[in-house]
Design a protein around this motif. Structure first.
Motif, PDB file in Angstrom:
ATOM      1  N   GLU A   1       0.522  -1.330   0.081  1.00  0.00           N
ATOM      2  CA  GLU A   1       0.279  -0.044  -0.256  1.00  0.00           C
ATOM      3  C   GLU A   1       0.950   1.550  -0.096  1.00  0.00           C
ATOM      4  O   GLU A   1       2.440   1.423   0.224  1.00  0.00           O
TER       5      GLU A   1
ATOM      6  N   THR B   1      -4.817  -2.173   8.455  1.00  0.00           N
ATOM      7  CA  THR B   1      -3.526  -3.209   8.653  1.00  0.00           C
ATOM      8  C   THR B   1      -4.139  -4.562   8.439  1.00  0.00           C
ATOM      9  O   THR B   1      -5.221  -4.126   9.677  1.00  0.00           O
ATOM     10  N   PRO B   2      -4.147  -5.257   8.111  1.00  0.00           N
ATOM     11  CA  PRO B   2      -5.597  -6.689   7.595  1.00  0.00           C
ATOM     12  C   PRO B   2      -5.523  -7.279   9.036  1.00  0.00           C
ATOM     13  O   PRO B   2      -3.866  -7.144   9.846  1.00  0.00           O
TER      14      PRO B   2
ATOM     15  N   ASN C   1      -7.867  -4.523   1.503  1.00  0.00           N
ATOM     16  CA  ASN C   1      -7.843  -3.612   2.544  1.00  0.00           C
ATOM     17  C   ASN C   1      -8.184  -2.468   2.600  1.00  0.00           C
ATOM     18  O   ASN C   1      -8.660  -1.427   2.063  1.00  0.00           O
TER      19      ASN C   1
END
Length: 681
Positions: free
Chosen positions: A389, A416-417, A464
């Motif tokens: 990203e 944040t995943p 995301n």
């Protein structure tokens, strides 16, 4: 015991969160608010989370007497993952859901120097989760806490608290302190479920002219006991047409929810000529037994930073970092249908490992005597879903004078995943009404209640969550007694989570994959999807006013409006009961007010009041009409002189009848306590 406006006004405060360096708040082209130690102390709060309601844009929802839900600029939900929370620069997020368990974040409030709250996208400097903003809890340097400090408190609902700190000098340039705190209380006001919290921390600081080193180590242990907790056995028995629910047997078992954690943090810096270098290394290991968050989580994080003055007009910041995380979540047991909790989180992979890598740069340029620009970008890679990203930002500051500044900026940040999204499943036990097999509807009632398992399944294929925010503001000192800070903002969110329409995976115990379930169990499976986009806009205002030498009034106001949309293919989008987060996001209070008055009557007496208000919610849903909530906290303090103990009497929610901070939260009511504290240098 009186204060000057300069102790509180945004014009004289120094902050570090905006650009990872010390700077006057008047030089920051962003929305930032600082809660000082004096504000925290005079508010009468017992926890860090409660104090955050002093700031504009922050929504604090009380879940129990010692548990909270905190969000920033709307999108308020239990697992809020759009806010980066740090203690002295160490992230205290949970890798499980990329959010914060606030009941695990505690400290002696006297140890806190200030809380910096940066509102808006801050992905360039801080990366994942700094989407709606950053909360940085900054504790005092140990050279500011020399001597001994003791505090004891007691109050209603079996509340007891003891804190002790010992600060000492090691040599001319090194100091240290040891702090310990313990709390016991009822977890709720309506029953005797017990809450226990203990933490210990050690900090040492080495400071010379061109270098510093700070080392911290500590841990915590919390326990909440819940007596009214049931577990269930689902038995593999033949169908009883008269009572299909007989296959599920419940029994009172009680629940002890433990949270334990350990951390260590090393931060060092050195200045060489025109370049300042910093490095940070921290580790965090924690575990929890609560059924929806059970697991063990270990994190190692390292960051390095260089700030170079290229020439009189340009300053360049360069940095990189890496984070390594290990997550261990219980696998589905072989005897899964025996001793089931009402809800529980499981995973098909017991142990996961993931990494996050980032590199960033920011250039600050003095364009003219009045204009300063800031351009930056961060590139961050997440191995959990193998995504990279880009999080840029651009900001501009105009100094009309020393007392008046205007600013504007735009930036992008991502969430944040997390394990909640991609690799863990959550089940909830319930029931469903369905027709009896082989039933003749003309002769008898063909419907009965069956046991059901509602399963929220992870989805590793989602994009995301991200946000792009534009904001602008003005801050200024209007007179010697009045300071103001205003902000307007507009945010656009993509890929927000919701549940899909779901499918009946099992009916009468017969499943689509050919397997069978005991007790004619029905299984309805939902999957998380990234189907919601949203737009949020609003305004924030804070005022610092000193009408007399011994009265300070701090006021904040926030207006937040969110409009969410989702793909028309999902019928659950508008259904609050079935995970319709569109409804959850849209139907939130729009107006928030905080008014804190601090009155030093004389050198011995203080009377402080804190009014909090959140507006009602208008809704077409029959079951969802959150009322307006207004509460008043009052603190009365007395201290004969500095050698005597400080005595405080605090009432939280003075005169409040029983209320819920939001629908389906625990009932709250007035709580009073007495606190004594001694400081010996």
């Amino acid at each position: 015991m009186s204060m000057d406006l300069d102790d509180l006004t945004t014009q004289s405060v120094t902050v570090t969160t905006a650009a990872k360096k010390e700077q006057s708040l008047s030089d920051v082209p962003a929305a930032i608010y600082v809660i000082t130690n004096e504000q925290i102390k005079r508010s009468g709060v017992r926890s860090i989370a409660e104090a955050l309601a002093l700031a504009p844009g922050v929504q604090v929802t009380k879940i129990s007497e010692f548990n909270w839900q905190v969000s920033l600029r709307g999108l308020n939900e239990a697992l809020f993952n759009k806010l980066l929370v740090m203690v002295d620069g160490r992230s205290v997020f949970s890798p499980l859901m990329s959010g914060t368990f606030w009941h695990t974040i505690d400290a002696i409030l006297d140890d806190i120097d200030r809380i910096e709250i940066l509102r808006g996208s801050a992905g360039t400097m801080w990366g994942g989760n700094a989407t709606n903003g950053v909360i940085n809890i900054i504790t005092k340097n140990s050279n500011e806490t020399l001597g001994q400090f003791l505090e004891v408190a007691a109050g209603e609902y079996n509340y007891k608290e003891v804190s002790y700190r010992n600060g000492f000098q090691i040599n001319d340039v090194t100091t240290a302190r040891l702090s310990m705190k313990g709390v016991q209380s009822d977890y709720y006001t309506f029953n005797d479920d017990e809450w226990n919290s203990y933490n210990i921390s050690f900090r040492t600081d080495y400071v010379e002219d061109d270098r510093f080193l700070t080392f911290q180590i500590g841990g915590y242990h919390t326990k909440s006991e819940h007596s009214d907790w049931y577990r269930y056995d689902i038995l593999d028995t033949p169908l009883n047409p008269n009572d299909p629910m007989s296959a599920i047997v419940g029994y009172k078992a009680g629940l002890d929810d433990f949270s334990r954690g350990f951390y260590s943090n090393l931060n060092l810096g050195k200045t060489v000529d025109d370049t300042h270098y910093e490095a940070t290394l921290w580790i965090d290991s924690n575990s929890r037994t609560e059924p929806s968050a059970n697991g063990e989580y270990d994190t190692l994080n390292t960051d390095v930073l260089a700030i170079k003055q290229i020439n009189p007009s340009n300053e360049l910041t360069l940095g990189l970092g890496a984070r390594y995380t290990k997550i261990k979540v219980p696998e589905k047991k072989a005897d899964f249908y025996l001793g089931m909790d009402p809800y529980h989180r499981t995973s098909s992979r017991q142990t996961e490992r993931e990494q996050i890598y980032n590199v960033f740069s920011q250039l600050e340029t003095q364009l003219t005597d009045k204009f300063t620009s800031s351009l930056g970008v961060k590139v961050e890679h997440f191995t959990r879903n193998n995504t990279t990203e880009i999080q840029p930002q651009a900001r501009l500051l105009y100094r009309a004078s020393d007392d008046h500044q205007f600013w504007s900026g735009v930036g992008r940040a991502v969430v944040t995943p997390s394990s909640v999204d991609s690799t863990t499943d959550l089940y909830r036990l319930g029931s469903v009404v369905a027709p009896l097999p082989n039933c003749d509807a003309s002769t008898q009632n063909c419907y009965a209640q069956y046991p059901m398992l509602a399963l929220t399944a992870a989805n590793p294929d989602m994009d995301n969550e991200s946000v792009v925010t534009w904001d602008a503001g003005y801050r200024g000192k209007l007179s010697d007694t009045l300071s103001i800070d205003t902000t307007i903002f507009l945010s656009h969110y993509e890929n927000l989570r919701m549940l899909d329409n779901g499918l009946w995976f099992c009916r009468y115990g017969e499943c689509v994959d050919g397997s069978t379930q005991p007790g004619q169990l029905a299984v309805h499976e939902f999957k998380l999807v990234d189907a919601i986009d949203a737009q949020s806009y609003g305004a924030e205002l804070s005022l610092f006013w000193q009408p007399t030498d011994n009265i300070n009034i701090n006021t904040s106001y926030s207006y937040i409006d969110t409009q969410a949309e989702c793909s028309s293919e999902y019928m659950t989008c508008n259904s609050y009961d079935n995970g319709g987060y569109k409804v959850l996001y849209n139907l939130q209070p729009k107006h928030y007010v905080s008014l804190q008055m601090m009155w030093a009557i004389n050198s011995q007496w203080q009377i402080d009041g804190w009014l909090k208000h959140k507006s009602s919610v208008s809704s077409s849903l029959d079951f969802y009409h959150p009322p307006a909530i207004t509460t008043m906290d009052v603190r009365v303090a007395w201290q004969y002189n500095q050698d005597w103990p400080l005595v405080e009497f605090v009432v939280d929610g003075l005169g409040s009848s029983t209320y819920e901070d939001l629908p389906n939260k625990a009932p709250l009511e007035e709580v009073a306590f007495l606190r004594f504290s001694w400081t010996k240098l």
